[in-house]
Scaffold this motif. Structure first.
Motif, PDB file in Angstrom:
ATOM      1  N   LYS A   1      31.027  29.665  48.789  1.00 45.53           N
ATOM      2  CA  LYS A   1      31.995  30.597  48.216  1.00 45.53           C
ATOM      3  C   LYS A   1      31.524  32.035  48.429  1.00 45.53           C
ATOM      4  O   LYS A   1      32.324  32.954  48.602  1.00 45.53           O
ATOM      5  CB  LYS A   1      32.198  30.315  46.728  1.00 45.53           C
ATOM      6  CG  LYS A   1      33.366  31.077  46.119  1.00 45.53           C
ATOM      7  CD  LYS A   1      33.726  30.549  44.752  1.00 45.53           C
ATOM      8  CE  LYS A   1      34.541  29.270  44.867  1.00 45.53           C
ATOM      9  NZ  LYS A   1      35.069  28.826  43.561  1.00 45.53           N
TER      10      LYS A   1
ATOM     11  N   ARG B   1      41.256  31.056  52.661  1.00 49.39           N
ATOM     12  CA  ARG B   1      40.438  32.207  52.277  1.00 49.39           C
ATOM     13  C   ARG B   1      40.829  33.437  53.092  1.00 49.39           C
ATOM     14  O   ARG B   1      40.918  34.552  52.549  1.00 49.39           O
ATOM     15  CB  ARG B   1      38.948  31.898  52.475  1.00 49.39           C
ATOM     16  CG  ARG B   1      38.042  33.032  51.987  1.00 49.39           C
ATOM     17  CD  ARG B   1      36.591  32.626  51.956  1.00 49.39           C
ATOM     18  NE  ARG B   1      36.007  32.556  53.294  1.00 49.39           N
ATOM     19  CZ  ARG B   1      34.744  32.237  53.521  1.00 49.39           C
ATOM     20  NH1 ARG B   1      33.941  31.936  52.517  1.00 49.39           N
ATOM     21  NH2 ARG B   1      34.277  32.208  54.756  1.00 49.39           N
TER      22      ARG B   1
ATOM     23  N   GLU C   1      33.086  33.248  41.238  1.00 51.49           N
ATOM     24  CA  GLU C   1      34.479  33.231  41.690  1.00 51.49           C
ATOM     25  C   GLU C   1      34.550  33.690  43.146  1.00 51.49           C
ATOM     26  O   GLU C   1      33.569  34.183  43.710  1.00 51.49           O
ATOM     27  CB  GLU C   1      35.326  34.178  40.821  1.00 51.49           C
ATOM     28  CG  GLU C   1      35.530  33.703  39.401  1.00 51.49           C
ATOM     29  CD  GLU C   1      36.411  34.661  38.594  1.00 51.49           C
ATOM     30  OE1 GLU C   1      36.692  35.771  39.107  1.00 51.49           O
ATOM     31  OE2 GLU C   1      36.807  34.297  37.483  1.00 51.49           O
ATOM     32  N   ALA C   2      35.730  33.550  43.734  1.00 54.72           N
ATOM     33  CA  ALA C   2      35.940  34.019  45.109  1.00 54.72           C
ATOM     34  C   ALA C   2      35.708  35.532  45.171  1.00 54.72           C
ATOM     35  O   ALA C   2      36.186  36.280  44.308  1.00 54.72           O
ATOM     36  CB  ALA C   2      37.349  33.684  45.565  1.00 54.72           C
TER      37      ALA C   2
ATOM     38  N   SER D   1      31.956  39.631  42.886  1.00 58.89           N
ATOM     39  CA  SER D   1      32.299  38.279  42.480  1.00 58.89           C
ATOM     40  C   SER D   1      31.801  38.052  41.062  1.00 58.89           C
ATOM     41  O   SER D   1      30.649  38.373  40.741  1.00 58.89           O
ATOM     42  CB  SER D   1      31.667  37.254  43.427  1.00 58.89           C
ATOM     43  OG  SER D   1      31.941  35.936  42.988  1.00 58.89           O
TER      44      SER D   1
END
Length: 647
Positions: free
Chosen positions: A333, A129, A377-378, A368
């Motif tokens: 996340k 990440r 999502e990331a 996001s």
């Protein structure tokens, strides 16, 4: 006498020690009361005389400066704390250390320390990440921003932040009101408590005017902030300190005045049917409400037990009867060991601020995309127009994603936190076309070949050059018809037509080209340069262009189209068999046929200097009249030459 001096000295040291302890206790008490401005002063007074302070004291003075936005002083003490604790520094304070490094724009050291920490922990997901978010942020910061940002003249010299759309108006939080005699101030930052204000909005430039208190009779004497409205603009959720019915502050067991979310119905200047949310609790804070555009989801922030960090984002379903479902943490996340705050949901995009994801410093705004039921999502950083090296937060944007507001404590503002207006342009959708250019004859890469891209109107829109290995990559617009052309000096050109879809960052691979070098298309013969083709065969006693002849003549057309300066002359020859006059006529007819084919395929007649049949007058070997020769020997004399006279 010496004994007396010794006793006086001892008494002085004891007195000094007691005085130091009083100073430390005073600082600790102020810190526990959240009076961070005064606590920092008291700690500094104590530390001035203390050469070996305890770890907790160093931690407290660093935190006191951090909580009040004094990043330079906070960094000084977090650096000291890291020197003492090194790898044993807890995640919360390590994250604050990193944030103060970024706030002072020491990004190199911040990244070095963070990489070392991640490597020691061995968490590959966290490492991935970090790499991905840093790469993305570097990428977008190297491109023109989609946002144009301006400060509002309506900002005060105190805190102004947390905007919310309220029809054509804006509601926001501010501590702008001057403190009246006996009025309360917030010991955390020594400013008045926050109140909610409503303002009209200038649609042309986003400025706010006609600012008034919002529902003034309904606000407590403590903090009232961060508000969100249901689609009907009647039902409202807002954050406030937890108070008793008599407007006295309720604190937890440690004396902290936490926040709760209050729900109510607006009726004129009053708020009716007010109620606490089922997950409000004096033991922790619940705040920063954000209602989805369809009114079915309530996003909020809390430090309730079971989260990932200092503050996490949660979501609860809003049922048709107005009741709320069980809150769900958005997961790792979105949430980190740091702070995730100020959510805002627009369609399927969640905007929020975080100091746990990779950013420029302090709270950065991220977006996001929702992929399922409360799944995302990331997150992606919004880049360096919206974000700065300090706190940037409370981002809101209109439904068409054209304009909005956010808050920031960046340099150049008018007060503590300021409200900023922005306009947004849709990001240009870009794709990539890539491939390799090679020599058609030898299949080797061609270095420094020109790649040009044209739109459907024939205008050049992009260009590149091939690398040493013959490869290239060029950016092209999404959703368009394009022509990609490869060329190089003294080489032929090649082109391919493509149609790109509307997928951002898609790569169309293997758009490859083969180019011919001029030298590979010609041959030297009889001290002249000729187009290099195989012998052209005609049917017996005919001059019609056969398929085999057409294939060879296409080579002539190809070189003339690729090298437009070339001028040729056409010569046709026969062998010695048959009458001389017949052969002369036959060769002339065959020369004219080749001329006709070439000009019919796009070559200007002016580029052909002459067309002549020579019959058997220019034999290339001994096989003249009466000489016995093989078929192969006669074939050498039957030829059509395309001689280059100018290039």
């Amino acid at each position: 006498m010496m004994r007396k001096l010794f006793l006086y000295s001892l008494l002085f040291c004891i007195a000094s020690g007691f005085a130091q302890q009083r100073e430390l206790k005073k600082a600790d008490r102020l810190f526990e009361d959240l009076a961070y401005v005064e606590a920092a002063k008291a700690y500094e007074k104590y530390l001035k005389e203390e050469s070996a302070p305890g770890t907790q004291t160093i931690m407290n003075v660093a935190d006191a400066y951090y909580y009040t936005g004094n990043n330079g002083s906070a960094l000084r003490w977090y650096t000291k704390l890291y020197t003492v604790l090194d790898d044993n520094m807890d995640d919360t304070h390590f994250n604050r250390y990193i944030q103060t490094l970024r706030a002072t724009e020491d990004y190199k050291k911040a990244d070095e320390l963070l990489k070392k920490r991640l490597e020691q922990k061995g968490n590959q997901a966290m490492i991935d990440r970090f790499i991905s978010q840093r790469k993305y942020l570097d990428s977008i910061n190297g491109q023109p921003s989609n946002y144009t940002v301006s400060n509002l003249s309506s900002n005060s010299d105190k805190a102004d932040f947390g905007t919310a759309f309220y029809g054509s108006q804006i509601v926001f939080s501010s501590s702008r009101d001057t403190t009246k005699v006996g009025g309360k101030t917030y010991s955390w930052n020594e400013q008045p408590y926050l109140e909610l204000y409503v303002a009209d909005r200038n649609a042309e430039d986003g400025s706010l005017f006609n600012i008034q208190k919002f529902l003034p009779k309904e606000q407590t004497q403590y903090h009232n902030a961060t508000i969100s409205f249901m689609p009907d603009l009647k039902t409202v959720y807002y954050s406030a300190n937890i108070v008793k019915p008599n407007d006295k502050l309720i604190t937890d067991d440690e004396g902290t005045g936490n926040f709760e979310i209050i729900k109510g119905t607006i009726e004129g200047e009053k708020l009716s049917a007010t109620e606490k949310l089922p997950f409000d609790d004096k033991k922790y804070s619940v705040g920063h409400p954000a209602v989805s555009a369809d009114g079915k989801w309530l996003f909020f922030v809390s430090d309730m037990p079971g989260g990932y960090g200092d503050a996490d984002i949660y979501v609860a379903q809003i049922f048709d009867d107005g009741k709320l479902g069980e809150p769900k943490n958005l997961g790792d996340k979105i949430n980190t060991s740091g702070r995730e705050m100020f959510p805002f949901i627009n369609d399927s995009i969640l905007y929020f601020s975080s100091d746990g994801h990779y950013g420029l410093g302090g709270l950065d705004v991220f977006e996001s995309k929702m992929t399922g039921r409360a799944e995302f999502e990331a997150p992606k950083n919004l880049g360096n127009q919206v974000n700065s090296n300090v706190d940037d937060f409370a981002f809101i944007i209109d439904k068409d994603k054209k304009y909005g507001y956010f808050s920031s404590s960046r340099k150049g503002g008018m007060g503590d936190d300021d409200i900023y207006y922005f306009t947004r342009q849709e990001p240009v959708c870009i794709q990539t076309v890539s491939g390799i250019v090679t020599n058609a004859k030898y299949k080797v890469p061609i270095n420094q070949a020109d790649i040009k891209v044209y739109d459907e109107f024939g205008d050049e829109i992009a260009s590149a050059k091939t690398k040493e290995d013959g490869t290239y990559s060029v950016e092209v617009p999404c959703g368009s018809k394009i022509k990609v052309e490869a060329s190089k000096l003294n080489h032929t050109k090649a082109e391919k037509e493509l149609e790109t879809d509307k997928t951002p960052n898609h790569e169309t691979k293997d758009v490859n080209f083969e180019l011919n070098n001029y030298e590979d298309l010609v041959k030297k013969e009889d001290d002249v340069e000729k187009v290099d083709i195989n012998p052209i065969y005609f049917d017996y006693d005919k001059w019609d262009i056969t398929p085999q002849a057409a294939e060879e003549l296409d080579k002539v057309v190809y070189i003339m189209k690729n090298f437009p300066a070339i001028i040729i002359k056409i010569e046709s020859h026969t062998d010695s068999r048959g009458k001389d006059s017949y052969n002369m006529t036959l060769s002339e007819n065959r020369a004219q046929s080749t001329y006709k084919y070439i000009t019919q395929h796009g070559i200007d007649p002016s580029r052909i200097e002459s067309v002549k049949g020579y019959g058997e007058s220019q034999l290339r070997n001994k096989c003249s009249n009466g000489v016995k020769c093989s078929e192969e020997e006669h074939a050498i004399n039957r030829r059509s030459d395309f001689i280059i006279v100018k290039k």
